[in-house]
Design a protein around this motif. Structure first.
Motif, PDB file in Angstrom:
ATOM      1  N   SER A  39       4.448  15.014  -0.999  1.00 24.12           N
ATOM      2  CA  SER A  39       4.841  13.641  -1.309  1.00 24.12           C
ATOM      3  C   SER A  39       6.278  13.367  -0.905  1.00 24.12           C
ATOM      4  O   SER A  39       6.601  12.267  -0.461  1.00 24.12           O
ATOM      5  N   SER A  51       0.956  14.654 -13.495  1.00 24.11           N
ATOM      6  CA  SER A  51      -0.175  15.112 -14.311  1.00 24.11           C
ATOM      7  C   SER A  51      -0.494  16.586 -14.039  1.00 24.11           C
ATOM      8  O   SER A  51      -0.865  17.317 -14.959  1.00 24.11           O
ATOM      9  N   VAL A  98       2.026   1.679  -3.619  1.00 20.30           N
ATOM     10  CA  VAL A  98       0.916   2.178  -4.430  1.00 20.30           C
ATOM     11  C   VAL A  98       0.667   3.660  -4.131  1.00 20.30           C
ATOM     12  O   VAL A  98       0.420   4.460  -5.033  1.00 20.30           O
ATOM     13  N   GLY A  99       0.768   4.036  -2.864  1.00 19.51           N
ATOM     14  CA  GLY A  99       0.591   5.444  -2.487  1.00 19.51           C
ATOM     15  C   GLY A  99       1.649   6.335  -3.102  1.00 19.51           C
ATOM     16  O   GLY A  99       1.346   7.422  -3.613  1.00 19.51           O
ATOM     17  N   PHE A 144       3.351   5.702  -5.836  1.00 13.26           N
ATOM     18  CA  PHE A 144       3.088   5.747  -7.273  1.00 13.26           C
ATOM     19  C   PHE A 144       1.942   6.698  -7.591  1.00 13.26           C
ATOM     20  O   PHE A 144       2.033   7.500  -8.532  1.00 13.26           O
ATOM     21  N   CYS A 145       0.862   6.648  -6.831  1.00 10.15           N
ATOM     22  CA  CYS A 145      -0.298   7.511  -7.084  1.00 10.15           C
ATOM     23  C   CYS A 145       0.045   8.980  -6.878  1.00 10.15           C
ATOM     24  O   CYS A 145      -0.356   9.836  -7.677  1.00 10.15           O
ATOM     25  N   LEU A 146       0.786   9.276  -5.819  1.00 12.91           N
ATOM     26  CA  LEU A 146       1.195  10.671  -5.597  1.00 12.91           C
ATOM     27  C   LEU A 146       2.111  11.155  -6.706  1.00 12.91           C
ATOM     28  O   LEU A 146       2.013  12.290  -7.161  1.00 12.91           O
ATOM     29  N   SER A 156       1.850  19.529  -3.962  1.00 13.66           N
ATOM     30  CA  SER A 156       1.752  18.077  -3.973  1.00 13.66           C
ATOM     31  C   SER A 156       3.129  17.435  -3.940  1.00 13.66           C
ATOM     32  O   SER A 156       3.338  16.421  -3.259  1.00 13.66           O
ATOM     33  N   ALA A 207       2.182  10.054  -9.838  1.00 10.67           N
ATOM     34  CA  ALA A 207       1.376  10.215 -11.050  1.00 10.67           C
ATOM     35  C   ALA A 207       0.522  11.480 -10.973  1.00 10.67           C
ATOM     36  O   ALA A 207       0.386  12.208 -11.964  1.00 10.67           O
ATOM     37  N   LEU A 208      -0.045  11.756  -9.809  1.00 11.12           N
ATOM     38  CA  LEU A 208      -0.844  12.970  -9.633  1.00 11.12           C
ATOM     39  C   LEU A 208       0.011  14.215  -9.808  1.00 11.12           C
ATOM     40  O   LEU A 208      -0.373  15.155 -10.509  1.00 11.12           O
ATOM     41  N   SER A 250       0.835  -1.208   0.000  1.00 12.00           N
ATOM     42  CA  SER A 250       0.000   0.000   0.000  1.00 12.00           C
ATOM     43  C   SER A 250       0.865   1.252   0.000  1.00 12.00           C
ATOM     44  O   SER A 250       0.495   2.256  -0.607  1.00 12.00           O
TER      45      SER A 250
END
Length: 116
Positions: free
Chosen positions: A106, A23, A12-13, A15-17, A102, A19-20, A9
């Motif tokens: 992160s 973007s 994944v966190g 990676f998501c941060l 962000s 990617a956000l 987890s």
């Protein structure tokens, strides 16, 4: 088992941060480039076409029309904001600031999770 799930987890966190954040930076660059394209168009005197043909009846309607007055075709959104220099620039700068925030959050989270 619980430790392995926590590690997954965390990955994944991260990676998501990431990617956000990426973007947000890409969108901010796109909006700033769009504002410079609009400035160039204004300086060159390129007129932005205010009328466009309806996709259904092919009659000439306004670029910002939500519904065609002739056939009732629904477009659902206004198109005029993308041609505004100020709106594009403000969106670009705003998304850049949110991207920086962000990124700092992160990095702090990454340091707390993996460096301790």
């Amino acid at each position: 088992m619980s430790k392995k799930i926590n590690e997954i987890s965390d990955y994944v966190g991260v990676f998501c941060l990431g990617a956000l954040t990426l973007s947000l930076f890409v969108l901010s660059i796109m909006f700033i480039i769009k504002s410079f394209i609009n400035i160039y168009r204004r300086l060159k005197g390129v007129k932005i076409d205010r009328m466009t043909p309806c996709t259904t009846c092919r009659r000439s309607i306004s670029n910002t029309a939500i519904i065609c007055p002739y056939c009732g075709e629904h477009y659902g959104k206004m198109n005029g904001l993308g041609d505004s220099i100020i709106i594009c620039f403000l969106f670009g700068v705003g998304l850049f600031v949110v991207g920086i925030a962000s990124l700092t959050e992160s990095v702090e989270w990454f340091e707390q999770t993996y460096m301790n």
